[in-house]
Design a protein around this motif. Structure first.
Motif, PDB file in Angstrom:
ATOM      1  N   ASP A   9       0.899  -1.220   0.108  1.00  0.00           N
ATOM      2  CA  ASP A   9       0.107   0.092  -0.005  1.00  0.00           C
ATOM      3  C   ASP A   9       0.931   1.252  -0.127  1.00  0.00           C
ATOM      4  O   ASP A   9       0.474   2.157  -0.635  1.00  0.00           O
ATOM      5  CB  ASP A   9      -0.768  -0.079   0.990  1.00  0.00           C
ATOM      6  CG  ASP A   9      -2.059   1.087   1.136  1.00  0.00           C
ATOM      7  OD1 ASP A   9      -2.565   1.412   0.129  1.00  0.00           O
ATOM      8  OD2 ASP A   9      -2.216   1.672   2.093  1.00  0.00           O
ATOM      9  N   ASP A  63       0.512   7.193   3.824  1.00  0.00           N
ATOM     10  CA  ASP A  63       0.257   5.766   4.405  1.00  0.00           C
ATOM     11  C   ASP A  63       0.851   5.781   5.788  1.00  0.00           C
ATOM     12  O   ASP A  63       1.320   4.869   6.369  1.00  0.00           O
ATOM     13  CB  ASP A  63       1.100   4.357   3.397  1.00  0.00           C
ATOM     14  CG  ASP A  63       0.181   3.048   4.044  1.00  0.00           C
ATOM     15  OD1 ASP A  63      -0.968   3.209   4.510  1.00  0.00           O
ATOM     16  OD2 ASP A  63       0.888   2.259   3.881  1.00  0.00           O
ATOM     17  N   HIS A  71      -4.773   6.281   6.095  1.00  0.00           N
ATOM     18  CA  HIS A  71      -5.942   5.478   6.812  1.00  0.00           C
ATOM     19  C   HIS A  71      -5.518   4.842   8.114  1.00  0.00           C
ATOM     20  O   HIS A  71      -6.298   4.053   8.692  1.00  0.00           O
ATOM     21  CB  HIS A  71      -6.580   4.584   5.817  1.00  0.00           C
ATOM     22  CG  HIS A  71      -5.434   3.383   5.693  1.00  0.00           C
ATOM     23  ND1 HIS A  71      -5.950   2.063   5.815  1.00  0.00           N
ATOM     24  CD2 HIS A  71      -4.372   3.363   5.410  1.00  0.00           C
ATOM     25  CE1 HIS A  71      -4.944   1.174   5.329  1.00  0.00           C
ATOM     26  NE2 HIS A  71      -3.970   1.987   5.337  1.00  0.00           N
ATOM     27  N   HIS A  72      -4.524   5.220   8.723  1.00  0.00           N
ATOM     28  CA  HIS A  72      -4.036   4.551   9.929  1.00  0.00           C
ATOM     29  C   HIS A  72      -4.921   5.605  11.273  1.00  0.00           C
ATOM     30  O   HIS A  72      -4.963   6.738  11.014  1.00  0.00           O
ATOM     31  CB  HIS A  72      -2.664   4.592  10.335  1.00  0.00           C
ATOM     32  CG  HIS A  72      -1.835   3.770   9.509  1.00  0.00           C
ATOM     33  ND1 HIS A  72      -1.678   4.101   8.473  1.00  0.00           N
ATOM     34  CD2 HIS A  72      -1.527   2.534   9.653  1.00  0.00           C
ATOM     35  CE1 HIS A  72      -0.853   2.858   7.674  1.00  0.00           C
ATOM     36  NE2 HIS A  72      -0.737   2.128   8.608  1.00  0.00           N
ATOM     37  N   THR A  91      -4.411   3.185   1.711  1.00  0.00           N
ATOM     38  CA  THR A  91      -4.171   4.472   1.195  1.00  0.00           C
ATOM     39  C   THR A  91      -4.351   4.671  -0.030  1.00  0.00           C
ATOM     40  O   THR A  91      -4.832   5.699  -0.659  1.00  0.00           O
ATOM     41  CB  THR A  91      -2.649   4.819   1.758  1.00  0.00           C
ATOM     42  OG1 THR A  91      -2.449   5.080   3.093  1.00  0.00           O
ATOM     43  CG2 THR A  91      -2.397   6.284   1.148  1.00  0.00           C
ATOM     44  N   ASP A 148      -3.482  -4.419   1.143  1.00  0.00           N
ATOM     45  CA  ASP A 148      -4.065  -3.919   2.409  1.00  0.00           C
ATOM     46  C   ASP A 148      -5.231  -4.674   2.838  1.00  0.00           C
ATOM     47  O   ASP A 148      -5.607  -4.531   3.958  1.00  0.00           O
ATOM     48  CB  ASP A 148      -3.960  -2.351   2.461  1.00  0.00           C
ATOM     49  CG  ASP A 148      -2.937  -1.996   3.188  1.00  0.00           C
ATOM     50  OD1 ASP A 148      -1.847  -2.429   3.389  1.00  0.00           O
ATOM     51  OD2 ASP A 148      -3.088  -0.719   3.894  1.00  0.00           O
TER      52      ASP A 148
END
Ligand code: 5GP
Ligand code: MN
Length: 342
Positions: free
Chosen positions: A30, A94, A120-121, A140, A172
């Protein structure tokens, strides 16, 4: 990003800029897919784009379009530093904490460039001017696709971008099997295939690229190194530097090993401890509502997602494992209830 920010970024990108794209330490599918997807988009808009990784990544990602342009900061510090210093805009892909890019983070922090996080964490840190962030995004790469749509640039989606983004969406989501996979994931995949993504070939390039050493190391882990704590619904593997050397370890060779522990019936928490030169790297995976992001943050100086996180330990490998095992009773109730949901 709100409407005003979208318009600001559109204006920013309407004239040629010096742009740097950075992604996290030990880049995965990703990280590289989103970085090179964004690279292949921005070069069409006539920007001068440099992709920098903090360190090396597995060879099964080397086919990604634009790979030959990537600068590895751990090998080529000087050109990377110059690119960061001269950048008008730095995209951070990411990851959302500068400590995730190790010493490259000092250069990014020093730079006067505008900073843009696409990630997206969980629990993003506040170091950027713009942020396209959603923990609901499966990857991501999904957000880079969204970014192109927000910029009204869907017409620029070409085969190179499609191949890059397909890679991150696929890796991912564990090939579209994790709960993060949604109808939107599949919708984007359909658009990417229409734009030329070579879906079957990508699966082959990523998953059918195992060396004999890698397979034998996996066999060794499964046969000799799996420890199971049934009462805690927990299983882990660990590897020392000398074990890695015995199997001629190369970057990426232990990727995915932790998932075998999670695939055991009755297991909802899986961990992989691997010795590095100066620390122990830990990978955490879970099923159901056992939150490994929180576990990694609380005890192993790490973080990530609710069901997939990483961290590190400065203790020895044996001491790290003792510490880990001693933590389990504290989590017994959470581990037992999570299993029911999984
Ligand atoms: P992996 O176990 O595959 O290295 O990482 C699993 C997930 O956790 C990935 O999304 C990765 O980006 C994130 N991650 C890995 N190590 C760390 C870390 O030390 N800190 C944080 N915040 N996230 C991490
Ligand atoms: Mn990701």
């Amino acid at each position: 990003m709100n409407l005003q920010e979208i318009n600001e970024v559109k204006i920013l990108l309407s004239t040629t800029k010096k742009i740097v794209i950075v992604t996290h330490w030990s880049p995965d599918g990703d990280a590289m897919g989103s970085s090179l997807g964004l690279y292949n988009y921005l070069i069409q808009k006539k920007h001068k784009v440099t992709v920098i990784t903090p360190n090396d990544y597995p060879s099964f990602l080397n086919w990604l379009p634009g790979n030959d342009k990537v600068i590895d900061f751990s090998i080529k510090q000087k050109p990377a530093k110059i690119a960061v210093e001269q950048a008008d805009l730095i995209f951070c892909l990411d990851f959302n904490s500068l400590k995730r890019i190790e010493t490259l983070g000092d250069e990014v922090a020093k730079s006067t460039a505008l900073k843009f996080i696409i990630d997206h964490h969980l629990q993003p840190e506040d170091f950027a001017n713009y942020m396209l962030h959603s923990i609901k995004a499966c990857s991501t790469c999904e957000l880079v696709y969204d970014f192109m749509i927000l910029m009204d640039d869907k017409n620029l989606l070409n085969k190179d971008i499609a191949n890059c983004l397909y890679t991150g969406l696929m890796t991912d989501t564990g090939s579209f099997r994790f709960p993060s996979t949604t109808s939107k994931t599949h919708h984007i995949i359909s658009e990417l295939i229409d734009a030329g993504a070579e879906n079957a070939a990508i699966h082959n390039r990523i998953y059918d690229d195992n060396s004999e050493d890698k397979l034998r190391l996996l066999g060794y882990c499964l046969a000799e190194k799996l420890t199971v704590f049934k009462d805690y619904h927990t299983a882990f593997f660990s590897l020392t530097l000398s074990e890695l050397a015995r199997f001629n370890y190369k970057k990426g060779d232990t990727e995915g090993v932790v998932n075998y522990a999670l695939s055991m019936e009755g297991i909802c928490f899986a961990v992989f401890f691997v010795e590095a030169d100066d620390k122990i790297k830990t990978s955490f995976r879970s099923k159901g509502d056992f939150n490994v992001n929180q576990f990694a943050r609380n005890h192993f100086n790490g973080g990530g997602h609710a069901n997939a996180a990483g961290g590190m330990s400065e203790l020895s490998l044996d001491e790290t494992i003792i510490k880990f095992v001693s933590l389990l009773p504290e989590y017994k109730i959470a581990l037992c209830s999570a299993k029911l949901i999984a």
